[in-house]
Design a protein around this motif. Structure first.
Motif, PDB file in Angstrom:
ATOM      1  N   THR A  94       0.830  -1.200   0.000  1.00  0.00           N
ATOM      2  CA  THR A  94       0.000   0.000   0.000  1.00  0.00           C
ATOM      3  C   THR A  94       0.866   1.252   0.000  1.00  0.00           C
ATOM      4  O   THR A  94       0.592   2.221  -0.724  1.00  0.00           O
ATOM      5  N   THR A  95       1.930   1.256   0.796  1.00  0.00           N
ATOM      6  CA  THR A  95       2.844   2.394   0.865  1.00  0.00           C
ATOM      7  C   THR A  95       3.489   2.653  -0.490  1.00  0.00           C
ATOM      8  O   THR A  95       3.592   3.800  -0.946  1.00  0.00           O
ATOM      9  N   ALA A  96       3.901   1.580  -1.159  1.00  0.00           N
ATOM     10  CA  ALA A  96       4.523   1.719  -2.472  1.00  0.00           C
ATOM     11  C   ALA A  96       3.520   2.228  -3.503  1.00  0.00           C
ATOM     12  O   ALA A  96       3.851   3.076  -4.347  1.00  0.00           O
ATOM     13  N   LEU A  97       2.277   1.728  -3.423  1.00  0.00           N
ATOM     14  CA  LEU A  97       1.236   2.164  -4.349  1.00  0.00           C
ATOM     15  C   LEU A  97       0.937   3.649  -4.175  1.00  0.00           C
ATOM     16  O   LEU A  97       0.781   4.382  -5.161  1.00  0.00           O
ATOM     17  N   ILE A  98       0.866   4.096  -2.939  1.00  0.00           N
ATOM     18  CA  ILE A  98       0.597   5.510  -2.668  1.00  0.00           C
ATOM     19  C   ILE A  98       1.723   6.387  -3.204  1.00  0.00           C
ATOM     20  O   ILE A  98       1.486   7.437  -3.802  1.00  0.00           O
ATOM     21  N   ALA A  99       2.973   5.942  -3.006  1.00  0.00           N
ATOM     22  CA  ALA A  99       4.121   6.711  -3.498  1.00  0.00           C
ATOM     23  C   ALA A  99       4.080   6.837  -5.016  1.00  0.00           C
ATOM     24  O   ALA A  99       4.335   7.910  -5.576  1.00  0.00           O
ATOM     25  N   LEU A 100       3.729   5.734  -5.689  1.00  0.00           N
ATOM     26  CA  LEU A 100       3.657   5.746  -7.152  1.00  0.00           C
ATOM     27  C   LEU A 100       2.540   6.663  -7.632  1.00  0.00           C
ATOM     28  O   LEU A 100       2.746   7.513  -8.498  1.00  0.00           O
ATOM     29  N   ASN A 101       1.347   6.502  -7.060  1.00  0.00           N
ATOM     30  CA  ASN A 101       0.207   7.307  -7.498  1.00  0.00           C
ATOM     31  C   ASN A 101       0.396   8.789  -7.196  1.00  0.00           C
ATOM     32  O   ASN A 101      -0.051   9.653  -7.963  1.00  0.00           O
ATOM     33  N   LYS A 102       1.041   9.081  -6.081  1.00  0.00           N
ATOM     34  CA  LYS A 102       1.334  10.479  -5.739  1.00  0.00           C
ATOM     35  C   LYS A 102       2.218  11.099  -6.804  1.00  0.00           C
ATOM     36  O   LYS A 102       2.015  12.252  -7.213  1.00  0.00           O
ATOM     37  N   LYS A 103       3.201  10.321  -7.276  1.00  0.00           N
ATOM     38  CA  LYS A 103       4.100  10.802  -8.320  1.00  0.00           C
ATOM     39  C   LYS A 103       3.346  11.000  -9.632  1.00  0.00           C
ATOM     40  O   LYS A 103       3.517  12.021 -10.317  1.00  0.00           O
ATOM     41  N   LEU A 104       2.511  10.037  -9.973  1.00  0.00           N
ATOM     42  CA  LEU A 104       1.743  10.139 -11.212  1.00  0.00           C
ATOM     43  C   LEU A 104       0.871  11.390 -11.224  1.00  0.00           C
ATOM     44  O   LEU A 104       0.853  12.154 -12.187  1.00  0.00           O
ATOM     45  N   ILE A 105       0.143  11.584 -10.130  1.00  0.00           N
ATOM     46  CA  ILE A 105      -0.821  12.688 -10.071  1.00  0.00           C
ATOM     47  C   ILE A 105      -0.139  14.042  -9.970  1.00  0.00           C
ATOM     48  O   ILE A 105      -0.479  14.977 -10.704  1.00  0.00           O
ATOM     49  N   SER A 106       0.835  14.170  -9.065  1.00  0.00           N
ATOM     50  CA  SER A 106       1.484  15.478  -8.868  1.00  0.00           C
ATOM     51  C   SER A 106       2.240  15.923 -10.114  1.00  0.00           C
ATOM     52  O   SER A 106       2.156  17.093 -10.520  1.00  0.00           O
ATOM     53  N   ASN A 107       2.954  15.015 -10.772  1.00  0.00           N
ATOM     54  CA  ASN A 107       3.688  15.385 -11.984  1.00  0.00           C
ATOM     55  C   ASN A 107       2.740  15.723 -13.129  1.00  0.00           C
ATOM     56  O   ASN A 107       2.987  16.667 -13.894  1.00  0.00           O
ATOM     57  N   SER A 108       1.662  14.957 -13.243  1.00  0.00           N
ATOM     58  CA  SER A 108       0.684  15.229 -14.303  1.00  0.00           C
ATOM     59  C   SER A 108       0.005  16.579 -14.093  1.00  0.00           C
ATOM     60  O   SER A 108      -0.235  17.322 -15.046  1.00  0.00           O
ATOM     61  N   LEU A 109      -0.296  16.903 -12.840  1.00  0.00           N
ATOM     62  CA  LEU A 109      -0.899  18.205 -12.541  1.00  0.00           C
ATOM     63  C   LEU A 109       0.062  19.347 -12.891  1.00  0.00           C
ATOM     64  O   LEU A 109      -0.374  20.395 -13.378  1.00  0.00           O
ATOM     65  N   ASN A 110       1.342  19.138 -12.650  1.00  0.00           N
ATOM     66  CA  ASN A 110       2.331  20.165 -13.001  1.00  0.00           C
ATOM     67  C   ASN A 110       2.329  20.431 -14.500  1.00  0.00           C
ATOM     68  O   ASN A 110       2.452  21.578 -14.944  1.00  0.00           O
ATOM     69  N   VAL A 111       2.176  19.367 -15.299  1.00  0.00           N
ATOM     70  CA  VAL A 111       2.118  19.541 -16.751  1.00  0.00           C
ATOM     71  C   VAL A 111       0.852  20.302 -17.136  1.00  0.00           C
ATOM     72  O   VAL A 111       0.893  21.254 -17.917  1.00  0.00           O
ATOM     73  N   ILE A 112      -0.290  19.904 -16.563  1.00  0.00           N
ATOM     74  CA  ILE A 112      -1.564  20.554 -16.884  1.00  0.00           C
ATOM     75  C   ILE A 112      -1.520  22.050 -16.567  1.00  0.00           C
ATOM     76  O   ILE A 112      -1.916  22.892 -17.390  1.00  0.00           O
ATOM     77  N   PHE A 113      -1.027  22.399 -15.382  1.00  0.00           N
ATOM     78  CA  PHE A 113      -1.006  23.811 -15.002  1.00  0.00           C
ATOM     79  C   PHE A 113       0.020  24.606 -15.802  1.00  0.00           C
ATOM     80  O   PHE A 113      -0.177  25.802 -16.061  1.00  0.00           O
ATOM     81  N   SER A 114       1.094  23.963 -16.226  1.00  0.00           N
ATOM     82  CA  SER A 114       2.060  24.647 -17.090  1.00  0.00           C
ATOM     83  C   SER A 114       1.432  24.953 -18.447  1.00  0.00           C
ATOM     84  O   SER A 114       1.637  26.033 -19.015  1.00  0.00           O
ATOM     85  N   VAL A 115       0.650  24.008 -18.956  1.00  0.00           N
ATOM     86  CA  VAL A 115      -0.039  24.226 -20.228  1.00  0.00           C
ATOM     87  C   VAL A 115      -1.098  25.322 -20.077  1.00  0.00           C
ATOM     88  O   VAL A 115      -1.283  26.149 -20.971  1.00  0.00           O
ATOM     89  N   LEU A 116      -1.780  25.357 -18.938  1.00  0.00           N
ATOM     90  CA  LEU A 116      -2.781  26.405 -18.692  1.00  0.00           C
ATOM     91  C   LEU A 116      -2.125  27.785 -18.657  1.00  0.00           C
ATOM     92  O   LEU A 116      -2.682  28.770 -19.166  1.00  0.00           O
ATOM     93  N   GLU A 117      -0.948  27.868 -18.062  1.00  0.00           N
ATOM     94  CA  GLU A 117      -0.222  29.150 -18.038  1.00  0.00           C
ATOM     95  C   GLU A 117       0.112  29.591 -19.447  1.00  0.00           C
ATOM     96  O   GLU A 117      -0.010  30.769 -19.797  1.00  0.00           O
ATOM     97  N   GLU A 118       0.528  28.626 -20.263  1.00  0.00           N
ATOM     98  CA  GLU A 118       0.880  28.946 -21.653  1.00  0.00           C
ATOM     99  C   GLU A 118      -0.355  29.353 -22.445  1.00  0.00           C
ATOM    100  O   GLU A 118      -0.296  30.231 -23.304  1.00  0.00           O
TER     101      GLU A 118
END
Length: 231
Positions: A94-118
């Motif tokens: 469970t700990t490993a799954l949370i770490a992976l999903n946190k990375k997936l979501i946080s990095n993807s959100l960074n891309v989305i918001f960078s595109v929104l800024e552009e």
């Protein structure tokens, strides 16, 4: 050969705007043979997989559907802090799954918001951001309500109503975002200027966000696999 290979190979050719005849000629095979490969009628050898990978400048892992990143990059997940040795195997998973999903979501959100800024459109930024906020709100309430002793006074919307109402609100926000991104006005916001809308493609995203792109591609892949199970 798995079905991902034929599908990805076909998409890469169409993405480049190549005809099947042109691609076959440059790859040194007949159009009929390439057509069979793309339809999954025939399986190719390893040498052709490597040739295709070099031709489209992607990794063999990407071609075979083993990596969501075109260069075969993998997610760099930080190791969780050491836990007591008596921790169960399920807890560690469970700990490993949370770490992976946190990375997936946080990095993807960074891309989305960078595109929104552009994109530089207030309405699009507002609707997309609000949609994500409501998603977090909904899941927070689901987790919060796991323990019936947790006081519901933290929220003003009744437990029986929040899920349906917030889903309805999200549908409106999604509709507004799609409308605005197509250049039309919605909910008092101006549509985006299509001529200045950010140009995106897997190659562009990988170049602009080399550290974030693998997470985004993995999120897309995992989500689409879940969607396919519904169909």
């Amino acid at each position: 050969m798995n079905s991902d290979f034929s599908r990805i190979m076909t998409l890469l050719r169409k993405e480049r705007g190549l005809s099947q005849k042109q691609a076959a000629m440059e790859l040194g095979v007949s159009q009929a043979l390439l057509s069979h490969y793309e339809k999954g009628i025939r399986e190719c050898g390893l040498d052709f997989v490597v040739r295709i990978a070099d031709y489209y400048d992607v990794s063999c892992d990407y071609l075979l559907g083993r990596s969501a990143d075109r260069k075969g990059a993998t997610l760099d997940i930080a190791e969780p802090a050491a836990k007591p040795s008596n921790e169960s195997a399920d807890t560690r998973k469970t700990t490993a799954l949370i770490a992976l999903n946190k990375k997936l979501i946080s990095n993807s959100l960074n891309v989305i918001f960078s595109v929104l800024e552009e994109a530089d459109n207030k309405g699009l930024a507002s609707e997309v951001s609000s949609y994500i906020m409501v998603s977090i709100y909904k899941m927070l309430r689901a987790v919060y309500s796991a323990n019936p002793k947790n006081p519901q006074a933290m929220f003003s919307i009744l437990p029986e109503l929040y899920s349906g109402l917030s889903s309805a609100l999200q549908s409106i926000m999604e509709a507004n975002a799609i409308c605005i991104s197509s250049g039309k006005n919605a909910d008092g916001f101006d549509g985006i200027d299509i001529s200045s809308a950010p140009q995106l493609s897997p190659d562009i995203i990988s170049k602009k966000y080399p550290e974030l792109a693998p997470a985004l591609y993995n999120l897309i892949r995992e989500t689409e696999e879940k969607i396919k199970k519904l169909t």
